[in-house]
Write an enzyme that holds these catalytic residues in place. Sequence first.
Site, PDB file in Angstrom:
ATOM      1  N   GLU A 174      32.665  31.824  46.374  1.00  0.00           N
ATOM      2  CA  GLU A 174      32.584  33.234  45.952  1.00  0.00           C
ATOM      3  C   GLU A 174      31.225  33.602  45.366  1.00  0.00           C
ATOM      4  O   GLU A 174      31.145  34.204  44.294  1.00  0.00           O
ATOM      5  CB  GLU A 174      33.706  33.533  44.947  1.00  0.00           C
ATOM      6  N   GLU A 227      42.886  29.832  52.252  1.00  0.00           N
ATOM      7  CA  GLU A 227      43.787  30.172  51.145  1.00  0.00           C
ATOM      8  C   GLU A 227      44.790  31.249  51.569  1.00  0.00           C
ATOM      9  O   GLU A 227      45.090  32.184  50.812  1.00  0.00           O
ATOM     10  CB  GLU A 227      42.980  30.656  49.929  1.00  0.00           C
TER      11      GLU A 227
HETATM   12  C1  XIL Z   1      43.746  30.345  41.706  1.00  0.00           C
HETATM   13  C2  XIL Z   1      44.983  29.482  41.543  1.00  0.00           C
HETATM   14  O1  XIL Z   1      45.870  29.743  42.590  1.00  0.00           O
HETATM   15  C3  XIL Z   1      45.650  29.750  40.200  1.00  0.00           C
HETATM   16  O2  XIL Z   1      46.706  28.834  39.984  1.00  0.00           O
HETATM   17  C4  XIL Z   1      44.620  29.657  39.080  1.00  0.00           C
HETATM   18  O3  XIL Z   1      45.235  30.041  37.878  1.00  0.00           O
HETATM   19  C5  XIL Z   1      43.425  30.538  39.356  1.00  0.00           C
HETATM   20  O4  XIL Z   1      42.866  30.196  40.615  1.00  0.00           O
HETATM   21  N1  XIL Z   1      40.197  32.094  44.953  1.00  0.00           N
HETATM   22  C6  XIL Z   1      40.042  30.745  44.835  1.00  0.00           C
HETATM   23  C7  XIL Z   1      41.131  29.954  44.216  1.00  0.00           C
HETATM   24  O5  XIL Z   1      39.077  30.175  45.367  1.00  0.00           O
HETATM   25  O6  XIL Z   1      40.641  28.828  43.533  1.00  0.00           O
HETATM   26  C8  XIL Z   1      41.981  30.772  43.289  1.00  0.00           C
HETATM   27  O7  XIL Z   1      43.077  29.966  42.875  1.00  0.00           O
HETATM   28  C9  XIL Z   1      42.448  32.037  43.964  1.00  0.00           C
HETATM   29  C10 XIL Z   1      41.286  32.876  44.388  1.00  0.00           C
END
Ligand code: XIL
Length: 367
Positions: free
Chosen positions: A162, A278
């Site tokens: 990001e 994701e």
């Molecule tokens: C999120 C997790 O799913 C949660 O459990 C945590 O509290 C915060 O992070 N983008 C990403 C992930 O790259 O690492 C994030 O994951 C969601 C958004």
Amino acid sequence: MKPFNRRRFLATTLRAMTLAPFLGVRPALAEDTFRPLRTVAVEHGLSFGFAIDPAQLDTNPIYRDFVARQAGIVVPENALKWAQVHPAPDRYTFAPVDRIVAFAQANHQRMRGHTLCWHRALPDWVTHTVTPANAKEVLTQHIAAVVGRYRGKIASWDVVNEAIQLDDGQAGGLRDAFWHRMLGPGYIDLAYDAAHRADPDASLCYNDYGLESDSPAGTRKRAAVLALLRTMKQRGVPVHALGVQSHLRAADPHSFGPGLATFLRQVHDLGLSVYITELDVDDSHVTGDLHQRDAIVAGTYKRYLDLVLGTGTVSTVLTWGVWDTVHRTGATPSMGPSAQRALVFAPQGVIKPASWVVEHSLAWRAS
Ligand code: XIL
């Protein structure tokens, strides 16, 4: 490849949808004919898997068996984030990750690492003690320690996560992130070089969200990411893949669009692999009963996977979690207390309409 059998697909999908409300009590009905997604994916040159939680692996045998059966690749959802894995300057918490590595090896699964350099999940000691003078050393040592420990065991890493945020007004669209403030734009190359030194065989990925939509913001972000990746390649930086996070909104026509396919081909033309890292489908805004919501979520999975897999550029698909949980956090934090149906499987791995359509999309992708 077998010809598309629309009749068979519709029959199984409709059957699954009809059964969905009852699956909680009779999961075996659908389980009997549902093929593991890892198997279906491999048969079509793809890899399918989940973000997983080591605490669940340790305590829940149903979860463990289900992940073993369905996933050909796993990534720790949080266990490799800086605050978790490196909570104090001289202390690393590797044990939960080690257990995932052992689990993955025992089940012939590949493993991804997430993530080495991110503006979130930084422990206080980093934000309080790191300065422009020592930042390079702290960041490269962290990457050397974490990637080095799992050399040859973690096949691909989200090195920088990001990094693009156009609203921040920085050159190149870079986010005004902690590491950027400490080291300037050079932190990105530095992170990839350190990861490559620690494991020269690992596939090094740049991972980001907000690339899916054809909206003006999505289009601008794609252009910035493409420019970042292109210039990294020109500088000889070891970047090998793009991770498209794919946090989608159910039934939202602006959630993703055909411009994404063009973008993925441009990324692929740079010589990069494309991972869907994701994937989930937020249905918190969808009204209707469970049956209707499941159908809408399934439709969103289907349209998305057909679009991205249809480009022939995607090698790997991971969903952000194994099955639906009541309180989902992170990807869609504002969901409130209502149960979410964002993932491909219902709680306890029960098959739901999204399971069938994902199986279908993996099996019938254009090649
Ligand atoms: C999120 C997790 O799913 C949660 O459990 C945590 O509290 C915060 O992070 N983008 C990403 C992930 O790259 O690492 C994030 O994951 C969601 C958004």
